[in-house]
Design a protein around this motif. Structure first.
Motif, mmCIF file in Angstrom:
data_model
loop_
_atom_site.group_PDB
_atom_site.id
_atom_site.type_symbol
_atom_site.label_atom_id
_atom_site.label_comp_id
_atom_site.label_asym_id
_atom_site.label_seq_id
_atom_site.Cartn_x
_atom_site.Cartn_y
_atom_site.Cartn_z
ATOM 1 N N GLY A 165 0.899 -0.847 0.389
ATOM 2 C CA GLY A 165 0.300 0.132 0.087
ATOM 3 C C GLY A 165 0.204 1.373 0.401
ATOM 4 O O GLY A 165 1.089 2.264 -0.514
ATOM 5 N N ALA A 166 1.573 1.137 0.794
ATOM 6 C CA ALA A 166 3.250 2.176 1.285
ATOM 7 C C ALA A 166 3.814 2.505 -0.425
ATOM 8 O O ALA A 166 4.402 3.517 -0.397
ATOM 9 C CB ALA A 166 3.231 3.242 1.973
ATOM 10 N N ARG A 167 3.753 1.317 -1.703
ATOM 11 C CA ARG A 167 5.351 1.633 -2.316
ATOM 12 C C ARG A 167 6.617 1.245 -1.963
ATOM 13 O O ARG A 167 7.007 2.371 -1.927
ATOM 14 C CB ARG A 167 4.995 2.467 -3.206
ATOM 15 C CG ARG A 167 3.330 1.327 -3.925
ATOM 16 C CD ARG A 167 3.044 2.558 -5.088
ATOM 17 N NE ARG A 167 1.728 2.513 -5.667
ATOM 18 C CZ ARG A 167 0.111 2.779 -4.853
ATOM 19 N NH1 ARG A 167 0.460 3.644 -3.459
ATOM 20 N NH2 ARG A 167 -0.856 1.918 -5.282
ATOM 21 N N PRO A 169 9.640 0.391 -1.735
ATOM 22 C CA PRO A 169 10.628 0.008 -2.874
ATOM 23 C C PRO A 169 11.346 -1.202 -2.575
ATOM 24 O O PRO A 169 11.934 -1.687 -1.691
ATOM 25 C CB PRO A 169 11.311 1.073 -3.613
ATOM 26 C CG PRO A 169 11.508 1.746 -1.753
ATOM 27 C CD PRO A 169 10.196 1.587 -1.553
ATOM 28 N N SER B 2 3.295 7.377 -7.619
ATOM 29 C CA SER B 2 1.862 6.985 -6.378
ATOM 30 C C SER B 2 1.698 8.704 -6.010
ATOM 31 O O SER B 2 2.840 9.212 -5.502
ATOM 32 C CB SER B 2 2.565 6.386 -5.239
ATOM 33 O OG SER B 2 2.633 4.645 -6.239
ATOM 34 N N TYR B 4 0.682 11.048 -2.320
ATOM 35 C CA TYR B 4 1.426 10.798 -1.107
ATOM 36 C C TYR B 4 1.102 11.835 -0.369
ATOM 37 O O TYR B 4 1.218 12.834 -1.315
ATOM 38 C CB TYR B 4 2.603 10.295 -0.840
ATOM 39 C CG TYR B 4 3.652 9.302 -1.096
ATOM 40 C CD1 TYR B 4 3.570 7.916 -0.363
ATOM 41 C CD2 TYR B 4 3.935 8.729 -2.378
ATOM 42 C CE1 TYR B 4 3.429 6.680 -0.406
ATOM 43 C CE2 TYR B 4 4.812 7.738 -2.876
ATOM 44 C CZ TYR B 4 4.170 6.497 -1.157
ATOM 45 O OH TYR B 4 4.783 5.485 -1.818
ATOM 46 N N ASP B 92 7.907 5.827 -5.572
ATOM 47 C CA ASP B 92 7.817 4.735 -4.481
ATOM 48 C C ASP B 92 7.559 5.531 -2.804
ATOM 49 O O ASP B 92 8.175 6.976 -2.709
ATOM 50 C CB ASP B 92 8.540 3.893 -4.237
ATOM 51 C CG ASP B 92 10.010 4.419 -3.941
ATOM 52 O OD1 ASP B 92 10.494 5.408 -3.595
ATOM 53 O OD2 ASP B 92 10.795 3.572 -5.230
ATOM 54 N N LEU B 93 7.691 4.259 -1.870
ATOM 55 C CA LEU B 93 7.742 5.402 -0.311
ATOM 56 C C LEU B 93 9.039 5.718 0.163
ATOM 57 O O LEU B 93 9.253 6.984 0.223
ATOM 58 C CB LEU B 93 7.446 4.077 0.778
ATOM 59 C CG LEU B 93 7.444 4.571 2.109
ATOM 60 C CD1 LEU B 93 6.292 5.799 2.511
ATOM 61 C CD2 LEU B 93 7.047 3.464 2.970
ATOM 62 N N ASP B 94 10.103 5.502 -0.871
ATOM 63 C CA ASP B 94 11.196 6.061 -0.080
ATOM 64 C C ASP B 94 11.931 7.199 -0.115
ATOM 65 O O ASP B 94 12.362 8.098 -0.126
ATOM 66 C CB ASP B 94 12.958 5.347 -0.506
ATOM 67 C CG ASP B 94 12.902 3.983 0.381
ATOM 68 O OD1 ASP B 94 12.617 4.168 1.393
ATOM 69 O OD2 ASP B 94 13.954 2.925 -0.415
ATOM 70 N N LEU B 97 9.629 9.809 1.329
ATOM 71 C CA LEU B 97 10.453 9.778 3.108
ATOM 72 C C LEU B 97 11.445 10.524 2.671
ATOM 73 O O LEU B 97 12.245 11.920 3.624
ATOM 74 C CB LEU B 97 10.782 8.303 3.529
ATOM 75 C CG LEU B 97 9.542 7.637 3.833
ATOM 76 C CD1 LEU B 97 10.838 6.063 4.478
ATOM 77 C CD2 LEU B 97 9.091 7.780 4.899
ATOM 78 N N LYS B 101 11.426 14.226 5.147
ATOM 79 C CA LYS B 101 12.518 14.923 5.425
ATOM 80 C C LYS B 101 12.831 16.752 5.003
ATOM 81 O O LYS B 101 12.984 16.752 6.481
ATOM 82 C CB LYS B 101 13.665 13.956 4.915
ATOM 83 C CG LYS B 101 13.740 12.427 6.107
ATOM 84 C CD LYS B 101 15.209 11.596 6.397
ATOM 85 C CE LYS B 101 15.110 10.398 5.843
ATOM 86 N NZ LYS B 101 15.389 9.348 5.106
ATOM 87 N N PRO B 115 0.377 7.162 1.660
ATOM 88 C CA PRO B 115 -0.351 6.869 0.433
ATOM 89 C C PRO B 115 -1.524 6.848 -0.019
ATOM 90 O O PRO B 115 -2.378 6.983 0.678
ATOM 91 C CB PRO B 115 0.158 5.333 -0.165
ATOM 92 C CG PRO B 115 0.051 4.920 1.534
ATOM 93 C CD PRO B 115 0.684 6.069 2.536
ATOM 94 N N PHE B 116 -1.931 8.101 -1.305
ATOM 95 C CA PHE B 116 -3.383 7.900 -1.014
ATOM 96 C C PHE B 116 -4.096 6.034 -2.193
ATOM 97 O O PHE B 116 -2.685 5.678 -2.680
ATOM 98 C CB PHE B 116 -3.059 8.472 -2.860
ATOM 99 C CG PHE B 116 -3.576 9.782 -2.615
ATOM 100 C CD1 PHE B 116 -4.837 10.749 -2.255
ATOM 101 C CD2 PHE B 116 -2.658 10.554 -2.041
ATOM 102 C CE1 PHE B 116 -4.901 11.876 -2.046
ATOM 103 C CE2 PHE B 116 -2.642 12.286 -1.470
ATOM 104 C CZ PHE B 116 -3.862 12.510 -1.258
ATOM 105 N N ALA B 118 -4.767 3.192 -4.643
ATOM 106 C CA ALA B 118 -4.749 3.654 -5.974
ATOM 107 C C ALA B 118 -6.009 3.280 -7.272
ATOM 108 O O ALA B 118 -6.787 3.019 -6.251
ATOM 109 C CB ALA B 118 -3.933 1.895 -6.529
ATOM 110 N N GLU B 119 -5.938 4.491 -8.284
ATOM 111 C CA GLU B 119 -6.915 4.176 -8.814
ATOM 112 C C GLU B 119 -8.038 5.034 -7.802
ATOM 113 O O GLU B 119 -9.095 5.016 -6.869
ATOM 114 C CB GLU B 119 -7.695 3.313 -9.196
ATOM 115 C CG GLU B 119 -6.501 2.652 -10.801
ATOM 116 C CD GLU B 119 -6.562 1.655 -10.837
ATOM 117 O OE1 GLU B 119 -8.003 0.816 -11.280
ATOM 118 O OE2 GLU B 119 -5.769 0.546 -10.557
#
Lengths: 408, 119
Positions: A165-167, A169, B2, B4, B92-94, B97, B101, B115-116, B118-119
């Motif tokens: 969900g948070a993707r 990686p 994605s 966020y 992506d999340l990284d 993040l 920061k 995250p939102f 998806a779709e």
């Protein structure tokens, strides 16, 4: 798979060794942990059916990966008919070339960094690592950490949902944050090792399946990141500690280091650990695992307990205190101080530490007080140590020492 | 890519301290946030961002029953309230993040990353 004959056990061993590689390769291809894991399990079932009849293939890992990939594609096709839209996304994932992997290109390395991502709770990191890289079942992981299987299953499911969900990686971090993220990975592996080495509770004082798994993960990391001295340090630390496993227990009782039968130590592991420590010394980029490994190298180097180079041990703990200060380090250093400067000096240091809920603090105090002839205080300290440990062998040892005390 | 939500939560307990800040003291924060916003735009991560008026200016509408009910105030009693946010698009999340920061440093507050769907 319980109750399988020897061929089944051998296949499961191969599977456990290859699990991380199979799952990691499928995650890269299909971009989905659940698809990868289910396909790997189906490949194992196929192996258990086929190998006893047809013989083990020449490249079992390759066979498992190929079979699992086919199973995954079959599953995706089945789902495609049910849910065309969902399926389209997976097929697109299949066509995507592998992402640049940063420092090292290996699927297992990406997988372990995904499992140990800082956005996941620490207990979830351990569970996911054992599940996806170790190939342990949810039941085995739950048993190892003494939580109900449903709790562990939820923890793993929640973590996988967050990855998706948070993707989070599927990637090795770049040089800018590799050091920080590697720290989390090493912490997980060391936690698994320690839980196996001195089980915090339960009937078995040592859980070899956990220590073996941690050493195996350490070797994987070492093969993937050969230039990282802390990776070598952690592997050396685990090998030098684990080398003493057979001598650590006698008749269900813990045998402390000075009293261990050194003939029972595993010389091959010690030699390997010493070689790694020498390699670390040559690099001269010390970190906490390397220093702890060096302490264990000093202990395993001494032909008898009396020959231990305590000055060297104390110096190493002083270095460790400088880079990773903690009362636990001071406590361990005090054991060396007791040998160098006497139990009274050590006791003064130990008494200042805020570790009153920690069994080893009480046990160390008890030993120092015993050596100082302060029997009544030693007895109270043994009682506190016995109450604070959940390990049956350690309790047995402490109880015997307490009951040997003379005087009132 | 994605999307966020990076949200900044404001504790009204800080109101007095913030009200006492002079414009000269506030200026570096405004400048840091502005620089951060420009960097988000320059790197193509920016979708939308905004700071919100104080929670006293919130109105809650409830039309789940027979009649719509309009009430003065927020829908949840909580110690901290959403103070402002960014909506970004990143791989992506990284990456999210990484922006969080920088955003946290710029606005001097904790930033939550979500995250939102998806779709």
């Amino acid at each position: 798979m319980s109750g399988t004959a020897a061929p089944g056990a051998a296949i499961e061993r191969v599977f456990r060794d290859e699990h991380a590689r199979v799952v990691a390769s499928l995650v890269r291809r299909f971009g989905d942990l659940d698809v990868a894991e289910d396909a790997a399990s189906e490949a194992l079932v196929a192996a258990l059916e086929r190998w006893p009849a047809d013989g083990t293939p020449p490249n079992p890992g390759g066979w498992l990966t190929t079979t699992a990939t086919r199973k995954a594609i079959d599953r995706i096709r089945r789902e495609q008919q049910r849910d065309a839209k969902h399926q389209a996304a997976l097929v697109i994932g299949d066509d995507t070339p592998p992402e640049p992997t940063g420092v090292v290109a290996d699927d297992r390395l990406r997988l372990i960094f995904t499992c140990c991502h800082p956005a996941l709770a620490p207990e979830a990191r351990v569970a996911l690592t054992l599940r996806l890289l170790g190939g342990l079942t949810v039941g085995e992981i739950a048993a190892a950490f003494l939580v109900p299987e449903t709790t562990m299953a939820q923890r793993i499911t929640r973590a996988k949902a967050k990855i998706k969900g948070a993707r989070i990686p599927f990637r090795v971090p770049g040089p800018d944050d590799l050091a920080e993220r590697l720290g989390a990975v090493l912490a997980v592996v060391y936690l698994v090792f320690n839980e196996g080495y001195l089980a915090s509770a339960g009937d078995a004082p040592v859980r070899a399946e956990l220590t073996d798994e941690a050493v195996r993960l350490g070797r994987v990391l070492r093969s993937l990141l050969p230039e990282e001295p802390e990776v070598a340090g952690l592997l050396a630390l685990m090998l030098l500690t684990d080398a003493r496993r057979a001598s650590r227990f006698a008749g269900g009782e813990l045998v402390p280091l000075p009293e261990q039968d050194r003939g029972g130590w595993d010389r091959a592991k010690i030699a390997e650990g010493h070689a790694l420590v020498r390699e670390c010394l040559a690099r001269n980029r010390p970190g906490q695992y390397q220093l702890l490994a060096a302490v264990n190298a000093v202990h395993t180097d001494a032909p008898t307990a009396a020959d231990t180079d305590w000055a060297q041990v104390a110096t190493l703990y002083t270095h460790l205190q400088a880079i990773a200060p903690s009362p636990f380090v001071t406590l361990n250093r005090a054991v060396a101080v007791a040998e160098l400067d006497g139990p009274e000096v050590a006791l003064a240091e130990v008494d200042r530490l805020p570790l009153t809920t920690y069994h080893a603090w009480h046990a160390t105090r008890a030993d120092l007080l015993r050596r100082l002839g302060r029997s009544a205080e030693a007895r109270a300290a043994y009682d506190a140590a016995i109450a604070a440990t959940g390990n049956s062998a350690e309790r047995a040892y402490l109880t015997r020492r307490r009951d040997q005390l003379s005087g009132p | 890519m994605s999307e966020y939500l990076l949200s900044v939560h404001h504790d009204p307990a800080d109101d007095e301290r913030m009200a006492a800040m002079t414009p000269e003291e506030m200026q570096p924060v405004f400048e840091a946030v502005e620089a951060f916003n420009q960097k988000l735009q320059a790197e193509g991560a920016w979708i939308f961002a905004g700071g919100l008026m104080p929670i006293e200016q919130a109105t809650t509408v409830d039309n789940t029953g027979a009649q719509p009910v309009v009430t003065d105030g927020p829908f949840a009693e909580s110690k901290e309230y959403l103070g402002g946010f960014w909506v970004i698009t990143v791989p992506d999340l990284d990456a999210a993040l990484g922006w969080a920061k920088e955003g946290s440093r710029a606005c001097r507050g904790k930033v939550e990353v979500r995250p939102f769907q998806a779709e």
